[in-house]
Design a protein around this motif. Structure first.
Motif, short mmCIF file in Angstrom:
data_model
loop_
_atom_site.label_atom_id
_atom_site.label_comp_id
_atom_site.label_asym_id
_atom_site.label_seq_id
_atom_site.Cartn_x
_atom_site.Cartn_y
_atom_site.Cartn_z
N VAL A 1 -40.04 5.16 26.58
CA VAL A 1 -39.09 5.16 25.40
C VAL A 1 -37.82 4.80 25.75
CG1 VAL A 1 -40.17 7.27 24.62
CG2 VAL A 1 -38.37 7.47 26.19
N GLU A 2 -36.87 4.28 24.74
CA GLU A 2 -35.70 3.78 25.02
C GLU A 2 -34.94 4.72 26.00
OE1 GLU A 2 -33.28 2.61 21.57
OE2 GLU A 2 -34.83 1.46 20.74
N GLY A 3 -34.12 4.17 27.00
CA GLY A 3 -33.44 4.93 27.97
C GLY A 3 -33.08 4.10 29.20
N ILE A 4 -32.69 4.83 30.06
CA ILE A 4 -32.02 4.44 31.13
C ILE A 4 -33.02 4.63 32.40
CG2 ILE A 4 -30.28 4.50 33.22
CD1 ILE A 4 -29.33 3.54 30.47
N TYR A 5 -33.37 3.64 33.29
CA TYR A 5 -34.51 3.75 34.35
C TYR A 5 -33.80 3.07 35.48
CZ TYR A 5 -37.36 5.00 30.39
OH TYR A 5 -38.15 5.48 29.21
N ALA A 6 -34.76 3.41 36.54
CA ALA A 6 -34.40 2.71 37.83
C ALA A 6 -35.70 2.56 38.57
CB ALA A 6 -33.30 3.62 38.86
N ILE A 7 -35.89 1.56 39.63
CA ILE A 7 -37.20 1.40 40.30
C ILE A 7 -36.91 1.17 41.59
CG2 ILE A 7 -38.75 -0.43 40.63
CD1 ILE A 7 -38.67 -1.15 37.74
N SER A 8 -37.78 1.59 42.32
CA SER A 8 -37.95 1.27 43.94
C SER A 8 -39.22 0.91 44.09
CB SER A 8 -37.64 2.84 44.70
OG SER A 8 -38.85 3.68 44.47
N LEU A 9 -39.46 0.16 44.90
CA LEU A 9 -40.62 -0.60 45.45
C LEU A 9 -40.82 -0.66 47.12
CD1 LEU A 9 -40.63 -3.82 46.00
CD2 LEU A 9 -40.32 -3.62 43.64
N PHE A 10 -41.63 -0.68 47.74
CA PHE A 10 -41.77 -1.00 49.13
C PHE A 10 -43.32 -1.66 49.31
CE2 PHE A 10 -43.78 3.01 49.37
CZ PHE A 10 -44.80 3.10 50.25
N HIS A 11 -43.36 -2.61 50.38
CA HIS A 11 -44.45 -3.27 50.91
C HIS A 11 -45.25 -2.57 52.16
CE1 HIS A 11 -46.12 -7.24 52.46
NE2 HIS A 11 -46.93 -6.53 52.57
N ASP A 12 -46.27 -1.80 51.70
CA ASP A 12 -47.11 -1.04 52.63
C ASP A 12 -47.74 -1.97 53.45
OD1 ASP A 12 -48.03 0.99 54.07
OD2 ASP A 12 -49.17 1.90 52.11
N GLU A 13 -47.14 -2.61 54.43
CA GLU A 13 -47.84 -3.71 55.05
C GLU A 13 -49.30 -3.24 56.01
OE1 GLU A 13 -44.39 -6.51 56.41
OE2 GLU A 13 -44.52 -4.48 57.62
N ASN A 14 -49.34 -1.91 56.30
CA ASN A 14 -50.35 -1.37 56.91
C ASN A 14 -51.13 -0.50 55.81
OD1 ASN A 14 -48.66 0.74 56.90
ND2 ASN A 14 -48.56 1.04 59.09
N ASP A 15 -51.17 -0.47 54.81
CA ASP A 15 -51.46 0.42 53.94
C ASP A 15 -51.91 1.83 54.30
OD1 ASP A 15 -52.01 -0.79 51.42
OD2 ASP A 15 -53.77 -1.99 52.14
#
Length: 138
Positions: free
Chosen positions: A75-89
């Protein structure tokens, strides 16, 4: 019978309004250096839940130096994102003995933290139109 028809009409109208109010967010992640492991991404909609309670998340096996994620139904609104590279899964962001991450990570607005992760305020962006696209460099 009239009440049943009115109820069905109301429900149908609500579904149309909800469908019109939902948007798609496209997140393009660039600068993925190693083609191993997976990329884990999370979407947050409130400062109080930032980095603890994502409203949506996804993960994909890394097969390219650039990857795209799509989140529908926002929905319309304010958001933020985090991400990471899980190299070893192993399903978590690995860190050294003092807590500094040893795997690549990033946030929306390419925000950087000082002595910890950036704030929700630094990472936030607005979704108010369909097919909003943001780019994050890992």
């Amino acid at each position: 019978m009239k009440k049943l028809i009115a109820f069905i009409t109301l429900i149908t109208s609500i579904q149309v309004v909800v469908a019109q109010d939902s948007h798609e967010l496209i997140v393009k992640v660039e600068n993925i250096k190693d083609l191993k492991g997976s990329l884990k991404i999370a979407v947050y909609n409130h400062e109080d839940h930032f980095l603890s309670n994502a409203i949506m998340s996804d993960d994909k096996i890394i097969d390219s130096n650039e990857m795209t994620f799509s989140f529908k139904g926002l929905v319309e609104g304010i958001y933020a994102i985090s991400l990471f590279h899980d190299e070893n899964d192993n399903g978590k962001l690995d860190s050294n003995f003092i807590g500094i991450p040893t795997e690549p990570y990033a946030f929306s607005n390419n925000a950087k933290g000082m002595f910890g992760p950036p704030s929700f305020e630094d990472c936030k962006f607005e979704v108010k139109a369909d097919a909003r696209e943001i780019v994050i460099s890992l």
